[in-house]
Design an enzyme around this catalytic site. Structure first.
Site, mmCIF file in Angstrom:
data_model
loop_
_atom_site.group_PDB
_atom_site.id
_atom_site.type_symbol
_atom_site.label_atom_id
_atom_site.label_comp_id
_atom_site.label_asym_id
_atom_site.label_seq_id
_atom_site.Cartn_x
_atom_site.Cartn_y
_atom_site.Cartn_z
ATOM 1 N N LYS A 115 0.651 3.479 0.695
ATOM 2 C CA LYS A 115 -0.211 4.447 -0.002
ATOM 3 C C LYS A 115 0.250 5.890 0.290
ATOM 4 C CE LYS A 115 -3.841 2.550 1.974
ATOM 5 N NZ LYS A 115 -3.091 1.467 2.648
ATOM 6 N N THR A 116 0.516 6.177 1.570
ATOM 7 C CA THR A 116 0.978 7.519 1.927
ATOM 8 C C THR A 116 2.350 7.787 1.315
ATOM 9 O OG1 THR A 116 -0.188 7.209 4.012
ATOM 10 C CG2 THR A 116 1.332 9.062 3.898
ATOM 11 N N ASP A 126 -5.939 10.474 3.643
ATOM 12 C CA ASP A 126 -5.722 9.078 4.018
ATOM 13 C C ASP A 126 -7.029 8.544 4.617
ATOM 14 O OD1 ASP A 126 -4.385 6.752 4.405
ATOM 15 O OD2 ASP A 126 -3.285 7.405 6.181
ATOM 16 N N ARG A 143 5.373 -1.885 6.350
ATOM 17 C CA ARG A 143 5.319 -1.318 7.709
ATOM 18 C C ARG A 143 5.633 -2.388 8.746
ATOM 19 N NH1 ARG A 143 0.132 1.407 8.805
ATOM 20 N NH2 ARG A 143 1.019 3.182 7.719
HETATM 21 P P1 ADP Z 1 -0.074 3.097 4.130
HETATM 22 O O1 ADP Z 1 -0.262 4.564 3.851
HETATM 23 O O2 ADP Z 1 -0.488 2.240 2.974
HETATM 24 O O3 ADP Z 1 -0.687 2.630 5.417
HETATM 25 P P2 ADP Z 1 2.707 3.884 4.421
HETATM 26 O O4 ADP Z 1 2.895 4.635 3.145
HETATM 27 O O5 ADP Z 1 2.540 4.675 5.661
HETATM 28 O O6 ADP Z 1 1.497 2.848 4.269
HETATM 29 O O7 ADP Z 1 3.950 2.885 4.533
HETATM 30 C C1 ADP Z 1 4.388 2.358 5.771
HETATM 31 C C2 ADP Z 1 5.892 2.361 5.835
HETATM 32 O O8 ADP Z 1 6.377 1.365 4.928
HETATM 33 C C3 ADP Z 1 6.518 3.696 5.364
HETATM 34 O O9 ADP Z 1 6.955 4.443 6.452
HETATM 35 C C4 ADP Z 1 7.685 3.317 4.496
HETATM 36 O O10 ADP Z 1 8.865 3.408 5.255
HETATM 37 C C5 ADP Z 1 7.473 1.860 4.153
HETATM 38 N N1 ADP Z 1 7.161 1.634 2.732
HETATM 39 C C6 ADP Z 1 5.929 1.576 2.191
HETATM 40 N N2 ADP Z 1 5.997 1.308 0.881
HETATM 41 C C7 ADP Z 1 7.303 1.176 0.576
HETATM 42 C C8 ADP Z 1 7.997 0.873 -0.632
HETATM 43 N N3 ADP Z 1 7.351 0.651 -1.788
HETATM 44 N N4 ADP Z 1 9.336 0.814 -0.586
HETATM 45 C C9 ADP Z 1 9.987 1.029 0.584
HETATM 46 N N5 ADP Z 1 9.382 1.293 1.768
HETATM 47 C C10 ADP Z 1 8.056 1.382 1.760
#
Ligand code: ADP
Length: 311
Positions: free
Chosen positions: A50-51, A95, A205
């Site tokens: 999401k981030t 977030d 992640r």
């Molecule tokens: P959330 O905000 O949903 O908890 P993040 O955006 O922090 O998740 O994602 C976690 C990690 O996973 C990021 O640091 C990134 O490296 C990886 N990641 C997430 N989505 C993707 C994607 N679609 N393609 C490649 N890497 C991704």
């Protein structure tokens, strides 16, 4: 390290094609019309991206992004510094938006609808208290949540673009591992990546964390390369089995297994039996066990579904 692995642009992201195609349309339209992108909500499990999507969105729009965590926004005063800094078209990303205090959610309703800040000036010796309104630039509000149901309905309604981030397939995670192993300069075989992809619970992640662990395992053991056997051993050291279950998952399942077949057990009993709090059980452990068909939630409690699957 994981920040270095974070893709910067839509085309660098793996999977989520439907969402990205939709966002590309919204972004192109906003840019072409010279307008600001509509408020946008991403919902889905932790670590699904999401981030990453919010940051990529800012890059595609070529606008600044401010990032806050919902848990730290407990009073209206906490959001003011962010709101005072928004620029036309910029992104204000929160977030864990469901953790924003409900009163602050209500305050934000007017802000994101009318782009107006109402600031209360308390009464003093010489003046009565008053509320002053200031107009702020039109900005794009982006929220991310794992618990959409916790947002008050009018707040939820303000997000015109809502996107559900789903879990990744094993093949998508294998591709992610392949790209990131190259970025990290790790020599890891195709079959080892498949093992890791399979136990990563559909979550980038988790896959990235395992990859870092495998890198450490390889360096510490002075290995030239990493194959299926070494990858499996490295994961086993962390208590991860071939189905992606960790020691706490197994403890949970073993507890249910000891009960007579079909027994439903309440969450409070589980908390005492496993010495864990309710939130951890309900939000961290059970979703995966339910998805994988190990357990079911019934009105009377949790029931073990797949006895034969518990190792
Ligand atoms: P959330 O905000 O949903 O908890 P993040 O955006 O922090 O998740 O994602 C976690 C990690 O996973 C990021 O640091 C990134 O490296 C990886 N990641 C997430 N989505 C993707 C994607 N679609 N393609 C490649 N890497 C991704």
């Amino acid at each position: 390290m994981s920040n270095k692995l974070r893709p910067e642009r839509f085309d660098d992201l793996i999977g989520q094609d439907d969402i990205i195609n939709n966002l590309k349309i919204s972004v192109k339209s906003a840019i072409t019309r010279g307008d600001v992108l509509s408020h946008c909500l991403f919902y889905g499990g932790a670590g699904l991206g999401k981030t990453t999507l919010a940051r990529a969105l800012a890059n595609e729009l070529d606008v600044p992004i401010q990032i806050a965590n919902g848990a730290s926004l407990t009073t209206n005063k906490d959001v003011l510094p962010y709101l005072m800094k928004v620029e036309r078209g910029s992104i204000f990303f929160i977030d864990e938006i469901h953790r924003v205090n409900k009163k602050v959610q209500e305050y934000l309703l007017t802000v994101i609808e009318d782009f107006r800040l109402d600031i209360v000036i308390p009464a003093s010796k010489n003046s009565e208290g008053e509320t002053v309104s200031i107009d702020i630039p039109k900005f794009c509000f982006v929220g991310a949540t794992t618990e959409m149901g916790d947002l008050v309905q009018p707040f939820l309604d303000r997000f015109k673009l809502k996107h559900f981030i789903h879990q990744y397939t094993v093949e998508e995670l294998r591709l992610l591992l392949d790209i990131n192993a190259k970025k990290m300069n790790i020599n890891i075989s195709e079959d080892a990546m498949k093992v890791v992809a399979k136990v990563s619970r559909g979550t980038p992640r988790i896959a990235n964390n395992f990859l870092e662990w495998l890198r450490d395992y390889k360096v510490a053991n002075n290995l030239q390369g990493l194959h299926k056997t070494e990858a499996t051993q490295a994961l086993q050291m962390q208590g991860i089995d071939e189905n992606g279950l960790n020691p706490i998952d197994r403890k949970y399942l073993k507890f249910l297994e000891k009960l007579p077949k079909g027994t439903a057990i309440g969450v409070n009993t589980l908390c005492s039996a496993l010495s864990l709090d309710r939130q951890t059980i309900e939000n961290k452990i059970e979703p995966y066990l339910i998805q994988q068909g190990y357990i079911g939630r019934t009105p009377k409690g949790r029931v073990l579904m797949a006895r034969e699957k518990v190792s």
